[in-house]
Write an enzyme that holds these catalytic residues in place. Structure first.
Site, PDB file in Angstrom:
ATOM      1  CB  VAL A   1      -0.958  -0.017   1.224  1.00 43.35           C
ATOM      2  CG1 VAL A   1      -1.592   1.345   1.454  1.00 43.35           C
ATOM      3  CG2 VAL A   1      -2.039  -1.065   1.003  1.00 43.35           C
TER       4      VAL A   1
ATOM      5  CD  GLU B   1      -5.285   2.429  -1.442  1.00 43.84           C
ATOM      6  OE1 GLU B   1      -4.906   3.579  -1.196  1.00 43.84           O
ATOM      7  OE2 GLU B   1      -5.894   2.133  -2.491  1.00 43.84           O
TER       8      GLU B   1
ATOM      9  CG  PHE C   1     -14.629 -10.010  -5.896  1.00 45.33           C
ATOM     10  CD1 PHE C   1     -13.651 -10.424  -5.012  1.00 45.33           C
ATOM     11  CD2 PHE C   1     -14.392  -8.884  -6.641  1.00 45.33           C
ATOM     12  CE1 PHE C   1     -12.463  -9.722  -4.875  1.00 45.33           C
ATOM     13  CE2 PHE C   1     -13.215  -8.175  -6.527  1.00 45.33           C
ATOM     14  CZ  PHE C   1     -12.252  -8.594  -5.637  1.00 45.33           C
TER      15      PHE C   1
ATOM     16  CB  ALA D   1     -16.476 -21.388  -8.455  1.00 43.89           C
ATOM     17  N   GLY D   2     -13.556 -20.939  -7.205  1.00 47.37           N
ATOM     18  CA  GLY D   2     -12.143 -21.304  -7.204  1.00 47.37           C
ATOM     19  C   GLY D   2     -11.715 -21.768  -5.831  1.00 47.37           C
TER      20      GLY D   2
ATOM     21  N   GLY E   1      -7.878 -15.907  -0.219  1.00 48.34           N
ATOM     22  CA  GLY E   1      -6.679 -15.774   0.614  1.00 48.34           C
ATOM     23  C   GLY E   1      -6.182 -14.353   0.524  1.00 48.34           C
TER      24      GLY E   1
ATOM     25  CB  CYS F   1      -7.161  -7.727   2.460  1.00 45.95           C
ATOM     26  SG  CYS F   1      -5.887  -6.492   2.167  1.00 45.95           S
TER      27      CYS F   1
ATOM     28  NE  ARG G   1       0.961  -9.954   2.916  1.00 34.38           N
ATOM     29  CZ  ARG G   1       0.978  -8.630   3.059  1.00 34.38           C
ATOM     30  NH1 ARG G   1       0.961  -8.082   4.259  1.00 34.38           N
ATOM     31  NH2 ARG G   1       0.995  -7.839   2.003  1.00 34.38           N
TER      32      ARG G   1
HETATM   33  N1  LIG Z   1      -1.954  -5.408   0.373  1.00 35.45           N
HETATM   34  C1  LIG Z   1      -3.124  -4.972  -0.052  1.00 35.45           C
HETATM   35  O1  LIG Z   1      -3.587  -5.342  -1.116  1.00 35.45           O
HETATM   36  C2  LIG Z   1      -3.922  -3.997   0.777  1.00 35.45           C
HETATM   37  C3  LIG Z   1      -5.011  -3.328   0.182  1.00 35.45           C
HETATM   38  C4  LIG Z   1      -5.741  -2.430   0.941  1.00 35.45           C
HETATM   39  C5  LIG Z   1      -5.424  -2.212   2.273  1.00 35.45           C
HETATM   40  N2  LIG Z   1      -4.373  -2.889   2.832  1.00 35.45           N
HETATM   41  C6  LIG Z   1      -4.033  -2.613   4.238  1.00 35.45           C
HETATM   42  O2  LIG Z   1      -2.923  -1.730   4.265  1.00 35.45           O
HETATM   43  C7  LIG Z   1      -2.053  -2.036   5.354  1.00 35.45           C
HETATM   44  C8  LIG Z   1      -0.667  -2.333   4.858  1.00 35.45           C
HETATM   45  O3  LIG Z   1      -0.718  -3.473   4.046  1.00 35.45           O
HETATM   46  P1  LIG Z   1       0.514  -3.923   3.133  1.00 35.45           P
HETATM   47  O4  LIG Z   1       0.069  -5.104   2.378  1.00 35.45           O
HETATM   48  O5  LIG Z   1       1.041  -2.736   2.412  1.00 35.45           O
HETATM   49  O6  LIG Z   1       1.561  -4.340   4.278  1.00 35.45           O
HETATM   50  P2  LIG Z   1       3.097  -4.733   4.103  1.00 35.45           P
HETATM   51  O7  LIG Z   1       3.380  -5.721   5.156  1.00 35.45           O
HETATM   52  O8  LIG Z   1       3.391  -5.041   2.686  1.00 35.45           O
HETATM   53  O9  LIG Z   1       3.867  -3.353   4.448  1.00 35.45           O
HETATM   54  C9  LIG Z   1       3.907  -2.776   5.703  1.00 35.45           C
HETATM   55  C10 LIG Z   1       5.275  -2.109   5.873  1.00 35.45           C
HETATM   56  O10 LIG Z   1       5.267  -1.326   7.060  1.00 35.45           O
HETATM   57  C11 LIG Z   1       6.582  -1.334   7.599  1.00 35.45           C
HETATM   58  N3  LIG Z   1       6.530  -0.858   8.987  1.00 35.45           N
HETATM   59  C12 LIG Z   1       5.945  -1.422  10.052  1.00 35.45           C
HETATM   60  N4  LIG Z   1       6.121  -0.655  11.172  1.00 35.45           N
HETATM   61  C13 LIG Z   1       6.814   0.438  10.763  1.00 35.45           C
HETATM   62  C14 LIG Z   1       7.315   1.582  11.443  1.00 35.45           C
HETATM   63  N5  LIG Z   1       7.108   1.786  12.750  1.00 35.45           N
HETATM   64  N6  LIG Z   1       8.004   2.488  10.720  1.00 35.45           N
HETATM   65  C15 LIG Z   1       8.211   2.314   9.402  1.00 35.45           C
HETATM   66  N7  LIG Z   1       7.777   1.246   8.714  1.00 35.45           N
HETATM   67  C16 LIG Z   1       7.082   0.317   9.387  1.00 35.45           C
HETATM   68  C17 LIG Z   1       6.993  -2.779   7.411  1.00 35.45           C
HETATM   69  O11 LIG Z   1       8.413  -2.921   7.481  1.00 35.45           O
HETATM   70  C18 LIG Z   1       6.441  -3.090   6.032  1.00 35.45           C
HETATM   71  O12 LIG Z   1       7.384  -2.849   5.007  1.00 35.45           O
HETATM   72  C19 LIG Z   1      -2.733  -3.188   6.102  1.00 35.45           C
HETATM   73  O13 LIG Z   1      -3.553  -2.653   7.114  1.00 35.45           O
HETATM   74  C20 LIG Z   1      -3.604  -3.828   5.026  1.00 35.45           C
HETATM   75  O14 LIG Z   1      -4.716  -4.490   5.568  1.00 35.45           O
HETATM   76  C21 LIG Z   1      -3.608  -3.761   2.113  1.00 35.45           C
END
Ligand SMILES: NC(=O)c1ccc[n+]([C@@H]2O[C@H](COP(=O)([O-])OP(=O)(O)OC[C@H]3O[C@@H](n4cnc5c(N)ncnc54)[C@H](O)[C@@H]3O)[C@@H](O)[C@H]2O)c1
Length: 432
Positions: free
Chosen positions: A11, A151, A252, A255-256, A260, A263, A331
């Site tokens: 994100v 997001e 969405f 079927a599959g 996972g 999120c 994940r």
């Molecule tokens: N991945 C997706 O598709 C997606 C979509 C929408 C929302 N989200 C939400 O967004 C959030 C982030 O998801 P993501 O997939 O980007 O996570 P991610 O694990 O890929 O990235 C998180 C990053 O934060 C860093 N971090 C943690 N603590 C920190 C700190 N104190 N200072 C600096 N950096 C720090 C970590 O090192 C890591 O690189 C989650 O809440 C997730 O649910 C994710």
């Protein structure tokens, strides 16, 4: 505007890069020194189509910077986006918000002029209230405003989703912040994106409610597929027939395997647990979680049936192991439980994934990575199409597989059963 993204993951990196591409000065901060060093060298830590060029372009023109210095980056910025992880708590279902609260504590000393602190991470309802409380212990409330801006980007299509979002949700009652954010997002709203201003708590809940609803849609069609298998109906007809109804929509609804990714599994559990805390039973979501958890064993049972219970020493090839196509994210991918479980029963696994070998399987004795499709399928008894990459859509199985008695279990219904029959290939899909 001067922006700081805290957390440079899927994100933070995507939205930070895109914001810089829109002309803002962006510092992406991460506590992971290696990640930051790599990014400075042009090495992108995640697979996301189109991201490399965009990062390089904006890093070169100096609108995009990378740093591990949280305090310095925050003090130089006006708008701070918190994009750190919110995984499920270990041994529990609720969201672990410790990374969020640590950030709130860490940034307090860097707020000497007005800043907007935004949660882009998916956070439980009332998290914004807690962040506000933590910061206000050290900083006057006049100097900051805590806003929720969840997001909705999808991995694999994240850049497109940034530029063409269905909606931008801004949870705040603070007019000044709302106006600044309207301005920040104006390049997107001027192209048609809807800007919705709600209360902070509503914005936090919209994100969870949306993910829970999408997870429900997937689970619904997966259960319909189970029924279709018993009554000789093709689930694809059901998906199309239902999806063309505008009230339902076709997305969405394929079927599959079990849903996972980073999120849906954690967010469905988190919202159900939050509701329990407020003595509200989200029974639909709880059944979705249960049904999805059962899906892996259900599909494994189908593998067992296809192989007539003779799994020992069978060479099973997985095409794709990530939870969906166009991402390297492992994940909560269903392959993480399926592959070890088949190995336990004596199968020999070969897998190919366009995003390369996976750490998760390196320790497993009978899981081997092949670096191309042809060598992965060459000696297979059973080929499982697990992820819907375009790379898997036109394979000449007859030519490439040496074992002439091979079978295919297409968990994504990519191929036509009629064509497979014509080719005399033993082929099984999901819900048909
Ligand atoms: N991945 C997706 O598709 C997606 C979509 C929408 C929302 N989200 C939400 O967004 C959030 C982030 O998801 P993501 O997939 O980007 O996570 P991610 O694990 O890929 O990235 C998180 C990053 O934060 C860093 N971090 C943690 N603590 C920190 C700190 N104190 N200072 C600096 N950096 C720090 C970590 O090192 C890591 O690189 C989650 O809440 C997730 O649910 C994710």
């Amino acid at each position: 505007m001067k922006l700081c993204m805290i957390g440079t993951g899927y994100v933070g990196l995507v939205s930070g890069t895109c914001f810089s591409d829109l002309g803002n000065d962006v510092i992406c901060v991460d506590r992971d020194q290696k990640k930051v060093n790599d990014l400075k060298k042009g090495i992108i830590p995640i697979y996301e189509p189109g991201l490399d060029e965009l990062v390089l372009k904006n890093y070169k023109n100096k609108r995009l910077k990378f740093s591990t210095d949280l305090k310095d980056s925050v003090s130089k910025s006006d708008i701070i986006f918190i994009c750190v992880g919110t995984p499920s708590k270990k041994n529990g279902n609720s969201a672990d918000l410790s990374q969020i609260y640590n950030v709130a504590k860490e940034i307090r000393s860097s707020i000497s002029r007005f800043k907007i602190i935004i949660t882009k991470s998916t956070v439980t309802v009332t998290t914004g209230d807690v962040i506000e409380k933590i910061i206000s212990q050290k900083v006057s409330k006049k100097k900051f405003s805590v806003v929720s801006n969840p997001e909705f980007l999808r991995e694999g299509e994240a850049i497109r989703d940034f530029y063409k979002p269905d909606r931008i949700i801004i949870g705040t009652t603070d007019k000044k912040s709302n106006n600044l954010l309207k301005n920040l997002y104006s390049p997107l709203t001027s192209r048609g994106a809807k800007y919705i201003n709600t209360s902070r708590r509503a914005a936090e809940l919209i994100k969870y409610a949306s993910n829970a609803f999408l997870a429900t849609k997937i689970t619904f069609i997966n259960e319909m597929a189970n029924l279709c298998e018993k009554i000789e109906v093709n689930i694809e007809d059901i998906s199309i027939g239902m999806g063309l109804d505008k009230r339902i929509g076709g997305r969405f609804l394929r079927a599959g395997p079990a849903y996972g990714g980073s999120c849906f599994p954690k967010d469905t559990k988190a919202i159900a647990t939050t509701a329990d805390k407020y003595k509200t039973n989200l029974s639909v979501i709880k059944s979705v979680i249960k049904s999805n958890e059962n899906r892996n064993s259900l599909l494994l049972k189908r593998v067992e049936d296809i192989l007539k219970k003779r799994i020992k020493n069978k060479r099973i090839c997985f095409l794709g192991v990530t939870f969906k196509a166009n991402t390297d994210d492992m994940r909560d991918s269903s392959s993480l439980s399926m592959i070890p479980s088949l190995i336990k029963r004596g199968a020999k696994i070969n897998y190919f994934d366009p995003t390369g070998e996976k750490e998760d399987f390196k320790k497993l004795k009978n899981a081997k990575f092949s670096d191309n499709i042809n060598s992965a399928i060459k000696h297979a008894d059973l080929i499982i199409i697990h992820t819907e990459w375009n790379d898997f859509k036109s394979i000449n199985f007859k030519k490439e597989v040496q074992n002439k008695k091979f079978m295919i279990f297409d968990m994504r219904n990519i191929y036509s059963p009629v064509k497979m029959k014509e080719l005399k290939i033993k082929y099984f899909g999901v819900g048909r």
